[in-house]
Design an enzyme around this catalytic site. Sequence first.
Site, PDB file in Angstrom:
ATOM      1  N   CYS A   1       0.772  -1.078   0.032  1.00 30.09           N
ATOM      2  CA  CYS A   1       0.241  -0.396   0.334  1.00 30.09           C
ATOM      3  C   CYS A   1       1.200   1.280  -0.093  1.00 30.09           C
ATOM      4  O   CYS A   1       1.306   1.445  -1.405  1.00 30.09           O
ATOM      5  CB  CYS A   1      -0.649  -0.073   1.592  1.00 30.09           C
ATOM      6  SG  CYS A   1      -2.388   1.152   0.584  1.00 30.09           S
TER       7      CYS A   1
ATOM      8  N   HIS B   1      -4.339  -4.347  -0.048  1.00 24.37           N
ATOM      9  CA  HIS B   1      -3.468  -4.963   0.652  1.00 24.37           C
ATOM     10  C   HIS B   1      -4.108  -6.690   1.134  1.00 24.37           C
ATOM     11  O   HIS B   1      -4.741  -7.327   1.319  1.00 24.37           O
ATOM     12  CB  HIS B   1      -4.703  -4.772   1.817  1.00 24.37           C
ATOM     13  CG  HIS B   1      -4.396  -3.846   2.546  1.00 24.37           C
ATOM     14  ND1 HIS B   1      -3.206  -2.516   3.239  1.00 24.37           N
ATOM     15  CD2 HIS B   1      -5.003  -2.448   2.014  1.00 24.37           C
ATOM     16  CE1 HIS B   1      -3.335  -1.544   3.897  1.00 24.37           C
ATOM     17  NE2 HIS B   1      -4.174  -1.584   2.740  1.00 24.37           N
TER      18      HIS B   1
ATOM     19  N   GLU C   1      -2.916  -8.926   2.621  1.00 21.95           N
ATOM     20  CA  GLU C   1      -3.527  -8.932   4.252  1.00 21.95           C
ATOM     21  C   GLU C   1      -4.766  -9.055   4.981  1.00 21.95           C
ATOM     22  O   GLU C   1      -5.412  -9.733   5.697  1.00 21.95           O
ATOM     23  CB  GLU C   1      -3.162  -9.054   5.627  1.00 21.95           C
ATOM     24  CG  GLU C   1      -2.850  -7.348   6.169  1.00 21.95           C
ATOM     25  CD  GLU C   1      -2.833  -6.379   4.642  1.00 21.95           C
ATOM     26  OE1 GLU C   1      -1.471  -6.719   3.160  1.00 21.95           O
ATOM     27  OE2 GLU C   1      -2.216  -5.033   4.999  1.00 21.95           O
TER      28      GLU C   1
END
Lengths: 197, 231
Positions: free
Chosen positions: A79, A179, A181
Site C-alpha cells: 500500500c 492489502h 493481508e
Amino acid sequence: MITVVNYGAGNLRSVENTLAEVGATYHVTQSAAEIDAAAKLILPGVGHFGQMLRALDDLGIREALIRKAKSGAPFLGICLGLQAMFESSAEAPEQKGLGLFPGSVDRFPQDARCPHMGWNEIVPREGARLLRNIGPKPYVYFAHSYYCPVIDATAATCHYTRHYTAVLESGNIFGVQFHPEKSGPLGLKIIKNFVEL
Amino acid sequence: MSLRDAGDPVELAARYNEQGADELVFLDITASSDNRDTMVDVVARTARQVFIPLTVGGGIRVVEDARRIIHSGADKVSVNTAAVHRPALITEVSNEFGAQACVLAIDAKRNTKGGWNVFTKGGRVDEGIDAVEWAARGEALGAGEILLTSMDSDGVQTGFDCALTRAVSRATKIPVIASGGGGLPEHFIEVLTDGEADAALAASIFHYGTYTVDQLKAELEKAGVPVRRTA
C-alpha cells in the site's frame, strides 16, 4: 526469517497475523542495522505519504531501505509502502520518496468516489513471480486515495477511473497497492509466494 | 455482514469468510464497557483466522476506544451515537488512523416530510437531524465510508430503502454500504443498481441460513453485478 519494518504509524497486526498463518517466522524492527541484516523485508504502510517518509527519516532508516532494495534481497512494499518507492506523491509534494522507481503518485480525480475502497480485479502480466498460481479473475482488497502510475516494472494493473499499478516487480523489489493481508485466501497466497522466493 | 447476537461471533466470522463474504462488521449495539472488553477479545481471535476487512462498531466515544479496537486487529471502526453528539470524533479518528479506517454509521428513519431523520442509541432516539445532510457533513469531517441502515426496513427482509441509499450516495463521494432489509437476492441487486449503493450488508439472511454468501453472489453475478467469487 522475514523482517517487518515498523515506522510507527501503521498497525502491523494484520501483517503479522498473515505471516503467522502462512507459517513464516518474522520479526519487527525500526533499526537500520537490522534492515541491513534482513534476508527478506516487508515495508507495510498506512496513513500519509509525508508522515511516513518523515518517520523513516526520523528513524534514520531511509538509506538502509534504499540499500536493501538495491542489495537483491526480496523487498515487499504494501500500500503506502509501494507508493513510498516512487519519487514523490501529490499527497505531500514537498516530501521526497525513496526514488526506487521513476514517477509520481497521484490522487484519483475529485469526481471519483474516493477512497477507492473495496474489492477489485487485477490484471497480472505473464510471469509475475509474486502472482504465481493465483488463479483466474483475481479480486483483491484496496483502500487508497492515491495511485501509482503504470511503469515498465508494473506487474499487474487495476482499473479505477484509470489504469494504475496494482503490483510492481523489478528484480527482487516488489510492491502491492492492495492489502494482501485483507484479500482472503488469494492474499495469503501472494504473501506465501513472497515468503517462498 | 453484521453479527448481531446470533451465535459465537468468531465461529460465524470464520464460516462467512469461508462462504466468500467480502467484509465483516461486528456491531455491538448494547456497547457497555464490559462488552467492549469482550469485543476486543472477539476481534483479536477473529483477526487471527479471518483475512478480510473487519469493521467494529459500538460504544466508540474517544480515539482511545478506537485505538484498542484497531490494535486488537480491526481494520476500521464505525462511529454512530457519539459522533452525532460530538462530530469532532469523526475528524479525530480519521486523522489518527486514516479516512479508510473511519466509518460513519447512520441509522436513518423516514420522517413525514419525505426525508429521513438520524436516530441514535440503537435506533431509539430521534435526533431531529436530516440523514442525508449528516452523511455529507460526516464526509467533510473525515469519514471514509458510510454504513447506512434504514430503521424502517431493518430486520423485516422486505428490501432495502433504495431512495435513502440513492440520496446519500448522490450527496457524498465516499463508499456507501446499504444495510437493513435484505431478504432476497432481488433486494441486493436493486440496492446495488437502482439504489446506487457501493456495497450491501446483511445479517439475518445469512444467520438463518436462507442463503449462503456464495449463493447470493451467484445470483448477483447472473444479474450482471460484478462480484468476487471464491467458492
